[in-house]
Design a protein around this motif. Structure first.
Motif, PDB file in Angstrom:
ATOM      1  N   ILE A  37      -5.785 -18.383 -24.324  1.00 15.54           N
ATOM      2  CA  ILE A  37      -5.051 -17.729 -25.405  1.00 15.54           C
ATOM      3  C   ILE A  37      -6.014 -16.968 -26.305  1.00 15.54           C
ATOM      4  CG2 ILE A  37      -3.546 -18.104 -27.408  1.00 15.54           C
ATOM      5  CD1 ILE A  37      -2.596 -20.688 -25.952  1.00 15.54           C
ATOM      6  N   GLY A  38      -7.179 -17.572 -26.560  1.00 18.87           N
ATOM      7  CA  GLY A  38      -8.178 -16.922 -27.400  1.00 18.87           C
ATOM      8  C   GLY A  38      -8.643 -15.595 -26.838  1.00 18.87           C
ATOM      9  N   MET A  39      -8.772 -15.505 -25.509  1.00 22.11           N
ATOM     10  CA  MET A  39      -9.190 -14.249 -24.890  1.00 22.11           C
ATOM     11  C   MET A  39      -8.113 -13.177 -25.021  1.00 22.11           C
ATOM     12  SD  MET A  39     -11.416 -15.075 -21.474  1.00 22.11           S
ATOM     13  CE  MET A  39     -10.425 -16.417 -20.802  1.00 22.11           C
ATOM     14  N   VAL A  40      -6.848 -13.572 -24.875  1.00 19.83           N
ATOM     15  CA  VAL A  40      -5.759 -12.609 -25.042  1.00 19.83           C
ATOM     16  C   VAL A  40      -5.766 -12.079 -26.477  1.00 19.83           C
ATOM     17  CG1 VAL A  40      -3.257 -12.285 -24.988  1.00 19.83           C
ATOM     18  CG2 VAL A  40      -4.378 -13.663 -23.227  1.00 19.83           C
ATOM     19  N   PHE A  41      -6.009 -12.966 -27.432  1.00 14.13           N
ATOM     20  CA  PHE A  41      -6.098 -12.568 -28.839  1.00 14.13           C
ATOM     21  C   PHE A  41      -7.281 -11.628 -29.064  1.00 14.13           C
ATOM     22  CE2 PHE A  41      -7.834 -13.293 -33.127  1.00 14.13           C
ATOM     23  CZ  PHE A  41      -6.731 -12.971 -33.909  1.00 14.13           C
ATOM     24  N   ASP A  99      -8.620   0.189 -24.157  1.00 16.94           N
ATOM     25  CA  ASP A  99      -7.308   0.779 -23.907  1.00 16.94           C
ATOM     26  C   ASP A  99      -6.279  -0.291 -23.543  1.00 16.94           C
ATOM     27  OD1 ASP A  99      -7.848   0.071 -21.251  1.00 16.94           O
ATOM     28  OD2 ASP A  99      -8.426   2.109 -20.669  1.00 16.94           O
ATOM     29  N   ASP A 100      -5.036   0.146 -23.428  1.00 16.09           N
ATOM     30  CA  ASP A 100      -3.939  -0.777 -23.127  1.00 16.09           C
ATOM     31  C   ASP A 100      -4.143  -1.483 -21.789  1.00 16.09           C
ATOM     32  OD1 ASP A 100      -2.839   0.123 -25.454  1.00 16.09           O
ATOM     33  OD2 ASP A 100      -1.271   1.335 -24.514  1.00 16.09           O
ATOM     34  N   GLN A 101      -4.666  -0.756 -20.807  1.00 14.75           N
ATOM     35  CA  GLN A 101      -4.808  -1.312 -19.461  1.00 14.75           C
ATOM     36  C   GLN A 101      -5.739  -2.520 -19.443  1.00 14.75           C
ATOM     37  OE1 GLN A 101      -6.372   1.453 -16.574  1.00 14.75           O
ATOM     38  NE2 GLN A 101      -5.823   0.150 -14.834  1.00 14.75           N
ATOM     39  N   LEU A 102      -6.868  -2.426 -20.129  1.00 14.74           N
ATOM     40  CA  LEU A 102      -7.816  -3.542 -20.134  1.00 14.74           C
ATOM     41  C   LEU A 102      -7.250  -4.729 -20.912  1.00 14.74           C
ATOM     42  CD1 LEU A 102     -10.475  -4.763 -19.341  1.00 14.74           C
ATOM     43  CD2 LEU A 102     -11.575  -3.566 -21.257  1.00 14.74           C
ATOM     44  N   ALA A 103      -6.556  -4.443 -22.002  1.00 11.75           N
ATOM     45  CA  ALA A 103      -5.934  -5.535 -22.762  1.00 11.75           C
ATOM     46  C   ALA A 103      -4.893  -6.256 -21.914  1.00 11.75           C
ATOM     47  CB  ALA A 103      -5.305  -4.991 -24.040  1.00 11.75           C
ATOM     48  N   GLU A 104      -4.068  -5.497 -21.202  1.00  9.73           N
ATOM     49  CA  GLU A 104      -3.035  -6.095 -20.371  1.00  9.73           C
ATOM     50  C   GLU A 104      -3.630  -6.847 -19.183  1.00  9.73           C
ATOM     51  OE1 GLU A 104       0.243  -6.376 -20.872  1.00  9.73           O
ATOM     52  OE2 GLU A 104      -0.183  -5.531 -22.848  1.00  9.73           O
ATOM     53  N   ARG A 105      -4.794  -6.410 -18.711  1.00  5.70           N
ATOM     54  CA  ARG A 105      -5.415  -7.097 -17.572  1.00  5.70           C
ATOM     55  C   ARG A 105      -5.746  -8.541 -17.925  1.00  5.70           C
ATOM     56  NH1 ARG A 105     -10.855  -5.274 -14.091  1.00  5.70           N
ATOM     57  NH2 ARG A 105     -10.385  -6.582 -12.265  1.00  5.70           N
ATOM     58  N   HIS A 106      -6.107  -8.790 -19.175  1.00  5.65           N
ATOM     59  CA  HIS A 106      -6.362 -10.163 -19.610  1.00  5.65           C
ATOM     60  C   HIS A 106      -5.126 -11.030 -19.364  1.00  5.65           C
ATOM     61  CE1 HIS A 106      -9.743  -8.339 -21.733  1.00  5.65           C
ATOM     62  NE2 HIS A 106     -10.165  -9.542 -22.089  1.00  5.65           N
ATOM     63  N   LYS A 107      -4.012 -10.574 -19.887  1.00  2.00           N
ATOM     64  CA  LYS A 107      -2.787 -11.356 -19.780  1.00  2.00           C
ATOM     65  C   LYS A 107      -2.369 -11.521 -18.323  1.00  2.00           C
ATOM     66  CE  LYS A 107       1.863 -11.632 -21.729  1.00  2.00           C
ATOM     67  NZ  LYS A 107       2.847 -10.984 -22.630  1.00  2.00           N
ATOM     68  N   ASN A 108      -2.505 -10.459 -17.544  1.00  2.00           N
ATOM     69  CA  ASN A 108      -2.070 -10.499 -16.153  1.00  2.00           C
ATOM     70  C   ASN A 108      -2.860 -11.502 -15.326  1.00  2.00           C
ATOM     71  OD1 ASN A 108      -0.197  -8.521 -16.724  1.00  2.00           O
ATOM     72  ND2 ASN A 108      -1.464  -6.833 -15.977  1.00  2.00           N
ATOM     73  N   ILE A 109      -4.183 -11.485 -15.435  1.00  2.00           N
ATOM     74  CA  ILE A 109      -4.992 -12.361 -14.591  1.00  2.00           C
ATOM     75  C   ILE A 109      -4.849 -13.817 -15.031  1.00  2.00           C
ATOM     76  CG2 ILE A 109      -7.151 -12.150 -15.921  1.00  2.00           C
ATOM     77  CD1 ILE A 109      -8.645 -12.149 -13.238  1.00  2.00           C
ATOM     78  N   LEU A 110      -4.731 -14.054 -16.332  1.00  2.00           N
ATOM     79  CA  LEU A 110      -4.591 -15.430 -16.817  1.00  2.00           C
ATOM     80  C   LEU A 110      -3.229 -16.007 -16.434  1.00  2.00           C
ATOM     81  CD1 LEU A 110      -6.322 -14.869 -20.260  1.00  2.00           C
ATOM     82  CD2 LEU A 110      -7.196 -16.317 -18.407  1.00  2.00           C
ATOM     83  N   LEU A 132      -1.505 -15.010 -13.868  1.00  2.00           N
ATOM     84  CA  LEU A 132      -1.576 -15.152 -12.417  1.00  2.00           C
ATOM     85  C   LEU A 132      -2.095 -16.533 -12.036  1.00  2.00           C
ATOM     86  CD1 LEU A 132      -1.422 -13.727  -9.577  1.00  2.00           C
ATOM     87  CD2 LEU A 132      -3.822 -13.077  -9.949  1.00  2.00           C
ATOM     88  N   MET A 133      -2.998 -17.057 -12.840  1.00  2.00           N
ATOM     89  CA  MET A 133      -3.587 -18.369 -12.573  1.00  2.00           C
ATOM     90  C   MET A 133      -2.763 -19.507 -13.163  1.00  2.00           C
ATOM     91  SD  MET A 133      -7.546 -17.439 -13.303  1.00  2.00           S
ATOM     92  CE  MET A 133      -8.010 -19.117 -12.971  1.00  2.00           C
ATOM     93  N   GLY A 134      -1.753 -19.164 -13.942  1.00  2.00           N
ATOM     94  CA  GLY A 134      -0.928 -20.198 -14.561  1.00  2.00           C
ATOM     95  C   GLY A 134      -1.442 -20.687 -15.894  1.00  2.00           C
ATOM     96  N   LEU A 135      -2.331 -19.907 -16.538  1.00  6.93           N
ATOM     97  CA  LEU A 135      -2.878 -20.287 -17.834  1.00  6.93           C
ATOM     98  C   LEU A 135      -2.023 -19.715 -18.958  1.00  6.93           C
ATOM     99  CD1 LEU A 135      -6.652 -19.777 -17.024  1.00  6.93           C
ATOM    100  CD2 LEU A 135      -5.598 -21.935 -17.724  1.00  6.93           C
ATOM    101  N   PRO A 136      -1.967 -20.390 -20.107  1.00  2.77           N
ATOM    102  CA  PRO A 136      -1.145 -19.905 -21.225  1.00  2.77           C
ATOM    103  C   PRO A 136      -1.748 -18.660 -21.875  1.00  2.77           C
ATOM    104  CG  PRO A 136      -2.412 -21.816 -21.911  1.00  2.77           C
ATOM    105  CD  PRO A 136      -2.636 -21.669 -20.430  1.00  2.77           C
ATOM    106  N   THR A 137      -0.890 -17.778 -22.383  1.00  2.00           N
ATOM    107  CA  THR A 137      -1.367 -16.550 -23.033  1.00  2.00           C
ATOM    108  C   THR A 137      -0.752 -16.361 -24.420  1.00  2.00           C
ATOM    109  OG1 THR A 137       0.371 -15.290 -21.894  1.00  2.00           O
ATOM    110  CG2 THR A 137      -1.809 -15.373 -20.846  1.00  2.00           C
TER     111      THR A 137
END
Length: 363
Positions: free
Chosen positions: A273-277, A289-300, A302-307
């Motif tokens: 969650i801290g990384m998404v923040f 940019d938006d793409q790199l910010a969204e990549r955080h949420k997507n990969i986490l 994908l692994m089943g981690l909270p965002t």
């Protein structure tokens, strides 16, 4: 499954700061080699959940001529308290441990933190070897020489820098790790991907199931790459006066969440969650940019981690972040990104910016 042993070097400005991190299978026999000839007594510190493993290490050392003892401590963050350190000091004192004797830790990140702190403070410093048994311990806590215990006011606020004599990352230990432990530990590897080695992210995105398979060569590569990232940063900055702060990406809010949850949350889940923040803050500040910010949420995810985290806890989280080690006076400082693998420090004098950023990720 690759059987070769990989040795990753950590170097520093002083000989005591140089050590090996071994990665491979069936490595416990290497412990005695790194203890050296002067050590007579060895204390094996292990959590209650690893009593059998800790005793096996003690018996192996005894068979090789060492006077070996064990200190069993509570599991997970419950073991990182002053009273537990005091118990370990008592065991050392009762068994006449001298400055030429040693400690071996067996367990996850909480055990290496606590055991390293005990080693740093007993007689102002004795040798310690870490045998991390969790993914989090292997890629983060055991490497780097940071030790610490928790207080009621926050996590790791009391500690010392005390490099180990060696870190022995036996991948066999991951095969008995609960799936949730493996996944939450991966958060620290994801962090390494975003701040330094994007190949880690690709390895996860290409095949997340294989990346979280304890027996896969893909996971081994992720572990080795993560350790290499930390080894390079620590070698250049042991005492967190410069680049080492970048390893705290996602940890400012992550540690505050752990405090708010009274350490009942897994570290990796909070850091996720801290990384998404941190990514959202980077985007808010116009750094990524938006793409790199969204990549955080997507990969986490994908692994089943909270965002995301609760919207009604902001006040408690802000109080927790004010106690962060990166803070300077009343000024909050965050590790952010200027692009993929381009970490930087962002000072945020206006907490309204942080509140607005938090609203973007709050549930």
């Amino acid at each position: 499954m690759t059987n070769a042993v990989t040795t990753i070097k950590v170097t520093g400005s002083q000989p005591a700061e140089n050590y090996d991190v071994l990665v491979g299978h069936g490595l416990l026999g290497h412990v005695a080699t790194y203890l050296g000839e002067r050590v007579r007594r060895v204390l094996v510190i292990h959590p209650r959940a690893l009593r059998t493993t800790g005793e096996a290490v003690r018996e192996d050392l005894a068979a090789q001529g060492f006077e070996s003892f064990t200190a069993e401590i509570p599991d997970a963050e419950e073991g990182k308290h002053l009273q537990v350190a005091g118990f370990c000091w008592q065991v050392l004192g009762q068994n006449d441990f001298t400055r030429s004797d040693a400690i071996v830790t067996v367990g996850g990140g909480a055990v290496t933190d606590l055991g390293g702190f005990v080693a740093a403070t007993w007689l102002r410093g004795v040798k310690v070897i870490h045998i991390p048994t969790s993914l989090l311990g292997m890629v983060d806590a055991a490497v780097g020489g940071k030790t610490g215990i928790n207080t009621a006011e926050g996590k790791n606020l009391v500690g010392a820098f005390h490099p180990p004599a060696a870190v022995i990352a036996d991948l066999d230990a991951l095969q008995t790790l609960p799936a949730n432990e493996l996944v939450t530990g991966m958060a620290e590897s994801v962090k390494c991907g975003f701040i330094a080695d994007p190949r880690i992210l690709e390895l996860i995105e290409e095949d997340v199931k294989d990346a979280t398979n304890a027996e896969s060569d893909r996971l081994r590569e992720i572990v080795e790459r993560s350790i290499q990232v930390k080894a390079e940063v620590v070698s250049a900055d042991l005492k967190e006066s410069g680049r080492r702060e970048f390893l705290n990406y996602g940890h400012t809010l992550g540690h505050a969440i752990e405090l708010a949850e009274r350490y009942q949350w897994r570290h990796g889940a909070a850091v996720s969650i801290g990384m998404v923040f941190a990514a959202e803050l980077s985007r808010t500040m116009g750094r990524i940019d938006d793409q790199l910010a969204e990549r955080h949420k997507n990969i986490l995810e994908l692994m089943g981690l909270p965002t995301s985290y609760r919207n009604d806890r902001w006040s408690a989280l802000l109080d927790g972040m004010r106690r962060d080690k990166k803070s300077r006076g009343d000024l909050l400082r965050f590790v952010v990104l200027d692009g993929l693998a381009k970490p930087a420090i962002q000072e945020v004098p206006d907490t309204a910016i942080l509140f607005a950023t938090y609203q973007e990720i709050a549930s």
